[in-house]
Scaffold this motif. Structure first.
Motif, PDB file in Angstrom:
ATOM      1  N   SER A 795       0.841  -1.203   0.000  1.00  0.00           N
ATOM      2  CA  SER A 795       0.000   0.000   0.000  1.00  0.00           C
ATOM      3  C   SER A 795       0.874   1.252   0.000  1.00  0.00           C
ATOM      4  N   PHE A 796       0.403   2.251  -0.716  1.00  0.00           N
ATOM      5  CA  PHE A 796       1.131   3.520  -0.733  1.00  0.00           C
ATOM      6  C   PHE A 796       0.947   4.225   0.606  1.00  0.00           C
ATOM      7  N   TRP A 797       2.058   4.662   1.166  1.00  0.00           N
ATOM      8  CA  TRP A 797       2.139   5.193   2.532  1.00  0.00           C
ATOM      9  C   TRP A 797       2.836   6.550   2.448  1.00  0.00           C
ATOM     10  N   VAL A 798       2.045   7.617   2.437  1.00  0.00           N
ATOM     11  CA  VAL A 798       2.575   8.937   2.094  1.00  0.00           C
ATOM     12  C   VAL A 798       2.006  10.009   3.031  1.00  0.00           C
ATOM     13  N   TYR A 799       2.498  11.208   2.843  1.00  0.00           N
ATOM     14  CA  TYR A 799       1.994  12.356   3.595  1.00  0.00           C
ATOM     15  C   TYR A 799       0.827  12.983   2.832  1.00  0.00           C
ATOM     16  N   GLU A 800      -0.165  13.435   3.587  1.00  0.00           N
ATOM     17  CA  GLU A 800      -1.344  14.037   2.978  1.00  0.00           C
ATOM     18  C   GLU A 800      -1.150  15.544   2.833  1.00  0.00           C
ATOM     19  N   VAL A 801      -1.157  16.025   1.575  1.00  0.00           N
ATOM     20  CA  VAL A 801      -0.971  17.449   1.309  1.00  0.00           C
ATOM     21  C   VAL A 801      -2.225  18.215   1.729  1.00  0.00           C
ATOM     22  N   THR A 802      -2.010  19.325   2.466  1.00  0.00           N
ATOM     23  CA  THR A 802      -3.148  20.149   2.911  1.00  0.00           C
ATOM     24  C   THR A 802      -3.140  21.536   2.283  1.00  0.00           C
ATOM     25  N   VAL A 815      -1.171  14.173  11.488  1.00  0.00           N
ATOM     26  CA  VAL A 815      -2.167  13.150  11.822  1.00  0.00           C
ATOM     27  C   VAL A 815      -2.273  12.928  13.320  1.00  0.00           C
ATOM     28  N   ASN A 816      -1.139  12.832  14.004  1.00  0.00           N
ATOM     29  CA  ASN A 816      -1.188  12.533  15.441  1.00  0.00           C
ATOM     30  C   ASN A 816      -1.183  13.791  16.318  1.00  0.00           C
ATOM     31  N   GLY A 817      -1.117  14.970  15.682  1.00  0.00           N
ATOM     32  CA  GLY A 817      -1.242  16.219  16.421  1.00  0.00           C
ATOM     33  C   GLY A 817      -0.111  16.544  17.353  1.00  0.00           C
ATOM     34  N   ASP A 818       1.093  16.008  17.097  1.00  0.00           N
ATOM     35  CA  ASP A 818       2.207  16.289  18.004  1.00  0.00           C
ATOM     36  C   ASP A 818       3.031  17.490  17.570  1.00  0.00           C
ATOM     37  N   GLY A 819       2.608  18.173  16.502  1.00  0.00           N
ATOM     38  CA  GLY A 819       3.309  19.365  16.057  1.00  0.00           C
ATOM     39  C   GLY A 819       4.517  19.097  15.192  1.00  0.00           C
ATOM     40  N   THR A 820       4.807  17.840  14.914  1.00  0.00           N
ATOM     41  CA  THR A 820       5.959  17.464  14.098  1.00  0.00           C
ATOM     42  C   THR A 820       5.492  16.552  12.963  1.00  0.00           C
ATOM     43  N   ILE A 821       5.981  16.843  11.762  1.00  0.00           N
ATOM     44  CA  ILE A 821       5.646  15.995  10.610  1.00  0.00           C
ATOM     45  C   ILE A 821       6.741  14.952  10.446  1.00  0.00           C
ATOM     46  N   ASP A 822       6.383  13.690  10.727  1.00  0.00           N
ATOM     47  CA  ASP A 822       7.330  12.590  10.553  1.00  0.00           C
ATOM     48  C   ASP A 822       6.566  11.361  10.072  1.00  0.00           C
ATOM     49  N   ASP A 823       7.227  10.192  10.084  1.00  0.00           N
ATOM     50  CA  ASP A 823       6.599   8.979   9.561  1.00  0.00           C
ATOM     51  C   ASP A 823       5.299   8.630  10.263  1.00  0.00           C
ATOM     52  N   ASN A 824       5.140   9.086  11.474  1.00  0.00           N
ATOM     53  CA  ASN A 824       3.908   8.799  12.206  1.00  0.00           C
ATOM     54  C   ASN A 824       2.702   9.529  11.623  1.00  0.00           C
ATOM     55  N   ASP A 825       2.966  10.458  10.719  1.00  0.00           N
ATOM     56  CA  ASP A 825       1.871  11.214  10.105  1.00  0.00           C
ATOM     57  C   ASP A 825       1.540  10.729   8.700  1.00  0.00           C
ATOM     58  N   ARG A 826       2.181   9.693   8.264  1.00  0.00           N
ATOM     59  CA  ARG A 826       1.869   9.148   6.942  1.00  0.00           C
ATOM     60  C   ARG A 826       0.509   8.452   6.976  1.00  0.00           C
ATOM     61  N   VAL A 827      -0.141   8.424   5.787  1.00  0.00           N
ATOM     62  CA  VAL A 827      -1.458   7.794   5.670  1.00  0.00           C
ATOM     63  C   VAL A 827      -1.439   6.805   4.515  1.00  0.00           C
ATOM     64  N   PHE A 828      -2.344   5.843   4.563  1.00  0.00           N
ATOM     65  CA  PHE A 828      -2.507   4.879   3.478  1.00  0.00           C
ATOM     66  C   PHE A 828      -3.506   5.423   2.465  1.00  0.00           C
ATOM     67  N   VAL A 829      -3.129   5.349   1.181  1.00  0.00           N
ATOM     68  CA  VAL A 829      -3.991   5.933   0.139  1.00  0.00           C
ATOM     69  C   VAL A 829      -4.226   4.955  -1.014  1.00  0.00           C
ATOM     70  N   GLY A 830      -4.273   3.667  -0.703  1.00  0.00           N
ATOM     71  CA  GLY A 830      -4.542   2.680  -1.735  1.00  0.00           C
ATOM     72  C   GLY A 830      -3.282   1.967  -2.182  1.00  0.00           C
ATOM     73  N   SER A 831      -3.443   1.068  -3.131  1.00  0.00           N
ATOM     74  CA  SER A 831      -2.309   0.293  -3.627  1.00  0.00           C
ATOM     75  C   SER A 831      -2.416   0.130  -5.134  1.00  0.00           C
ATOM     76  N   TYR A 832      -1.366  -0.463  -5.706  1.00  0.00           N
ATOM     77  CA  TYR A 832      -1.349  -0.677  -7.153  1.00  0.00           C
ATOM     78  C   TYR A 832      -2.290  -1.809  -7.580  1.00  0.00           C
ATOM     79  N   GLN A 833      -2.812  -2.569  -6.613  1.00  0.00           N
ATOM     80  CA  GLN A 833      -3.682  -3.690  -6.964  1.00  0.00           C
ATOM     81  C   GLN A 833      -5.095  -3.190  -7.251  1.00  0.00           C
ATOM     82  N   PRO A 834      -5.624  -3.464  -8.439  1.00  0.00           N
ATOM     83  CA  PRO A 834      -6.970  -2.967  -8.769  1.00  0.00           C
ATOM     84  C   PRO A 834      -8.049  -3.681  -7.976  1.00  0.00           C
TER      85      PRO A 834
END
Length: 1005
Positions: A795-802, A815-834
């Motif tokens: 699954s694609f695991w990326v940062y959500e542009v705002t 995402v987690n509201g800690d004031g820092t953008i790191d891997d903990n703020d990545r989101v799943f946005v689907g995969s290459y599998q149809p």
């Protein structure tokens, strides 16, 4: 008034007389024959529809009837499908009737034998050979695209390559998921050596109950390829040929030289610290006007041509089939070329009424001129303001841009591969008593390959140069064989109890030698490209690409299948296979695989006899367990077992031959064994409206115990260790639909259309421990996929542009509201599998003309536009990116400000992978051999074909059909696993898909 009255009388007369004119009777004659053997059927009822008038066929199937010229005749006979044919002033109407049970009585190739369609309990899709041969493709695997439900195929445009095939989703996580192919008994993963015209049938085994007879090899699915054999009757000669050209289907619009210069200067300014003076690459007052289309510079109009001839027939004791062919593909990438020459001999000799021997042999010679696919990445990144050549004839480049001139790369590349491959089998078959067949066959696949790579001395600029000439000589020899021995017993007792049993033993061995020897300072003359012509003191052997006659794997197997049929209505079948493999530790080298299933031919029940809706109706269900022992960790069992190669050491007296040293460099899984897949399958098959409409519905649910790398903390203070173990379960659950309509209106006109769709849901169902497997390397320090429980594999695991900040850079959701953008703020946005993939086909025949087309597509998948996300500094830029960039004057832009920094992988780069492709359009004309005297007893058809002429896609890149990542920028380790699910769906330097337009002919005499 008189004229008006006369006019009214005339109209009234015509109105009254018209029916009598329309119903003028004519005499119609013809013959009704059986579709299976062509013999006349006596006693067929021939009725004028809507009346009680009619006749019957005589002992030879002939009939004669008087009927209105616009009438419809109905032909019916017990156990045959009724047909209705419009007269349309025809005086001769010949009819072929199909048995109502013909579909269920069709013989289908299954593992180690054949079965009637009515007896099959698993999910098996059959594809006609003519559906494959009408397409200008190298391999039948690509020709399957869109033809069978549950089968997803991503084709590459690279000459000589085999497409990526997925059957009912992705199971293995860290390995490839390609199925095995069984060609006349030979198990292989590559069928590029098979001439498509030699193929008689293709069956795809899609569920465990159909695959279990192949045990540990069947985890990713099985595709059975049966080649043609001689048929009874006189000798027949077939000639097939086509030739055409290829063009890139879709391009990416790049910014011109001036726009590129503006963007590059902006990127430099935006990246310069406040207070420092930016060092611009271009003079803002003298921007370049030149625009070089680098993609045009490295591509061309490719050529493809194919010629093959076959001779087949039989004598009293011999059937024979011989063919020879040539396939040539000059790819769209300049300098690339692939040629294949092949010959086949399939003969069977009947030595006695109970004894026969035979062979199926094919020899193939192929040669390739290879150009690295990374040329496309360079053409995409190269500055349009740079020239291909400078005024002095040297190669152009762009100062400040670390990208090589792709035209120079092509011209300095000398990479040639030659392969001789002999594949086939010899067999003996004995039938000592009625119903019993004993068969022994020796199947083999022998490959001798050699390669030559030469790099001359050259200099384009500091990052594209070679100071010493280099020659690599490669040898790759492999011999793989399977010895099968089996007994098959088929007998019907008391006319209702049919038993079909198969038992067998199989032994496999796979051996290979491989070497890569390099030497420097070889002269730049083709006739001197030998190791001895270089500086012998610089000779080296690549230890990672060298095997001295070692066994890759040995396997032993015992297998069996038992099928019982009662009264043609009820079937139960089970398979059992016990496999042993040298790939695993002694205590775990044996595994057991099995299946059980049943089917019910509902249409044969007494309560269905009086209905006239269903021609046949069949329900099936099955369950089974299969395995996978060759696709773990990128086909690298050494990684599974913790093995590394340490180089060669002298060993043995008196010669002290070099022997490869082995080191166990990681903790190994003491319980290492097969990846196993268990699954259930159910389906309903039917035919209605006198066989015009047929279809099937299927459901499947399978679970794979997949290998993944697990980190084990060290107990002794050194680095953590990684062990591959079955710590994840991957579930694929789906539903398939296939429908086909086939209608012959009269002797001159018929039409058909059909389609299939597969809905698949892939998910990591459960894990042992806390699995968070990262993948999808972009080669710039960024990764874009994550595999964890509850999400699809890869699954694609990326940062959500705002939005944008005040400098035009993207802002991302915390995402987690800690004031820092790191891997903990990545989101799943689907995969290459149809979530769904589908195919549609249609065809029309009118007199001598035939027209057909088919479509293919998928929905619900995503693609990561990696080529946009990989920017190393001053690279070329797409026109869309340039036009939609943020600037102080365009603060509502969708894209970020110009930048040379490595971007975060974000939703900006994730695009829809939905597409619909027109796969094939073919128009043909068959000459009437009654009108053309030179064609007497012959058949000639000419045709024109457009392959992949149009693609409708949401994706902005070159192609939405993307498998594994293959960028030249990724590491060797990533490349070895590039075909794995965790690295798929990322466009970096994919070989673009092309369109083909061609003409050809088929001649039979």
């Amino acid at each position: 008034m008189r004229y008006r009255f006369t006019y009214c009388l005339m109209v009234l007369f015509i109105f009254i007389a018209a029916p009598s004119f329309a119903q003028q009777e004519i005499t119609i004659q013809g013959k009704v024959t059986d579709s299976l053997d062509g013999t006349g059927i006596p006693g067929v009822s021939v009725l004028i529809k809507g009346t009680g008038k009619g006749t019957q066929t005589d002992a030879n199937g002939n009939y004669n009837i008087k009927a209105p010229s616009n009438a419809t005749l109905t032909f019916s006979f017990i156990s045959y499908r009724r047909q209705e044919i419009a007269v349309n002033n025809q005086t001769t109407i010949n009819v072929t009737l199909a048995s109502e049970s013909e579909v269920l009585d069709q013989v289908v190739v299954v593992g180690y034998g054949t079965q009637k369609r009515s007896q099959i309990v698993g999910s098996v899709s059959s594809v006609k050979s003519e559906e494959i041969t009408k397409q200008p493709v190298l391999t039948a695997a690509q020709g399957l695209q869109g033809k069978a439900s549950g089968v997803q195929i991503n084709a590459s445009g690279q000459p000589g390559s085999q497409p990526q095939v997925r059957i009912r989703g992705v199971g293995s996580i860290t390995g490839n998921q390609n199925p095995i192919y069984v060609v006349d008994g030979v198990i292989t993963d590559d069928i590029t050596n098979i001439n498509n015209s030699d193929i008689a049938s293709i069956e795809v085994l899609k569920d465990a109950s159909a695959q279990a007879i192949y045990g540990s090899r069947a985890g990713n699915g099985v595709i059975l390829v049966t080649t043609k054999t001689g048929q009874s009757g006189k000798m027949q000669v077939n000639v097939n040929t086509y030739a055409g050209f290829r063009n890139m289907t879709s391009k990416v619009d790049m910014a011109g030289g001036r726009d590129y210069a503006i963007y590059t200067n902006e990127a430099i300014i935006n990246g310069t610290p406040v207070g420092e003076e930016p060092e611009l690459l271009f003079d803002p007052n003298n921007l370049p006007n030149q625009t070089t289309d680098w993609m045009d510079a490295v591509t061309r109009q490719g050529l493809v041509h194919n010629y093959d001839v076959s001779v087949s027939g039989s004598s009293e004791k011999t059937t024979y089939y011989f063919s020879a062919g040539y396939f040539g593909d000059q790819g769209i990438l300049k300098g690339s070329k692939y040629d294949r020459f092949n010959a086949r001999v399939n003969n069977e000799y009947k030595l006695a009424p109970i004894l026969s021997v035979g062979h199926n042999l094919t020899v193939t010679y192929s040669k390739s001129n290879n150009i690295p696919g990374s040329v496309f990445a360079s053409a995409y990144r190269m500055s349009p303001a740079a020239s291909i050549y400078n005024e002095d004839g040297s190669y152009g480049y762009q100062p400040g841009l670390n990208v090589g001139n792709p035209v120079a790369t092509i011209n300095y590349t000398n990479d040639f591969t030659n392969t001789l491959r002999l594949q086939g089998n010899g067999f003996i078959s004995l039938k000592p008593v009625e119903g019993l067949t004993l068969r022994s066959d020796f199947n083999f696949d022998k490959t001798n390959g050699d390669g030559l790579q030469y790099a001359p001395v050259y200099t384009v600029f500091s990052a594209q140069q070679n100071n010493r000439s280099r020659l690599n000589v490669l040898d790759n020899n492999r011999f793989y064989y399977i010895w099968n021995n089996q007994a098959t017993y088929n007998k019907t007792f008391a006319e209702k109890h049919e038993v079909n049993a198969t038992v067998g033993y199989s032994f496999e061995r796979d051996r290979a030698t491989r070497s890569n020897v390099q030497v420097l300072d070889v002269p730049n003359q083709r006739n001197l490209w030998y190791i001895s012509q270089g500086d012998v003191s610089t000779i080296t052997i690549d230890p990672n690409n060298n095997i001295n006659g070692g066994d890759l794997v040995r396997r032993q197997s015992i297998f069996g299948r038992l099928t019982y049929t009662y009264d043609g209505r009820y079937n139960i079948s089970g398979s059992l296979r016990r496999d042993g493999s040298s790939s695993f530790p002694v205590n775990n080298k044996w595994g057991t695989f099995y299946s059980i299933g049943g089917s019910w031919n509902i249409g044969e029940e007494n309560f269905m006899k009086d209905q006239d809706l269903f021609d046949y109706l069949r329900l099936r269900v099955g369950y089974g367990k299969v395995g996978n022992d060759i696709s773990i960790s990128g086909n690298n069992l050494a990684a599974l077992l913790g093995v590394s190669q340490t180089g060669y050491y002298p060993f043995g007296f008196p010669n002290f031959d070099p022997v490869l040293g082995i080191n166990y460099n990681q903790i190994r899984d003491a319980g290492a064994s097969w990846e196993t897949t268990k699954g259930v399958d159910a389906g309903l098959e039917f035919g209605i409206i006198q066989g015009k409409l047929s279809g099937s519905f299927g459901y499947y649910n399978k679970l794979t115990d997949a290998y993944v790398p697990v980190t084990i903390p060290s107990l002794f203070g050194d680095a953590d260790r990684v062990v591959y173990t079955q710590a994840a379960r991957v579930r694929n659950r789906g539903f398939e639909v296939a429908l086909n309509w086939d209608n012959r209106v009269n002797d001159d006109f018929s039409y058909r259309f059909g389609g299939n769709v597969t809905f698949n849901k892939n998910i990591v169902d459960e894990v042992t421990g806390n699995l968070r497997l990262q993948g999808g390397s972009l080669g710039n320090g960024q990764i874009v996929t994550m595999t964890q429980v509850g999400e699809p594999v890869g699954s694609f695991w990326v940062y959500e542009v705002t939005g944008h900040d005040d400098q035009g850079n993207f802002t991302y959701r915390d995402v987690n509201g800690d004031g820092t953008i790191d891997d903990n703020d990545r989101v799943f946005v689907g995969s290459y599998q149809p979530k769904a993939y589908f195919g549609f086909n249609a065809g029309v025949n009118y007199k001598q003309f035939d027209l057909s087309f088919d479509l293919y597509g998928n929905l619900g998948n995503k693609i990561f536009n990696g080529k946009r996300a990989v920017r190393f500094g001053n690279d070329a830029v797409e026109q869309e990116v340039f036009a939609n960039r943020w600037t102080p004057e365009n603060q509502n832009a969708s894209g970020p400000a110009a930048s040379n920094t490595i971007p975060r992988p974000s939703t900006y780069y994730v695009e829809s992978g939905n597409f619909l492709r027109v796969n094939n359009i073919t128009l043909g004309y068959t000459f009437d051999n009654q009108k053309w005297t030179f064609l007497k007893d012959s058949k000639l058809r000419v045709f024109a074909t457009a392959q992949n002429p149009f693609v409708f896609k949401s994706y902005s890149g070159f192609t939405p059909e993307i498998g594994g990542a293959t960028s030249g920028n990724i590491s060797d380790a990533d490349r070895r696993n590039a075909g794995s699910a965790i690295n798929s769906g990322i466009e970096l330097d994919v070989y673009p898909i092309y369109s083909t337009y061609m003409f050809g002919l088929n001649l039979t005499f």
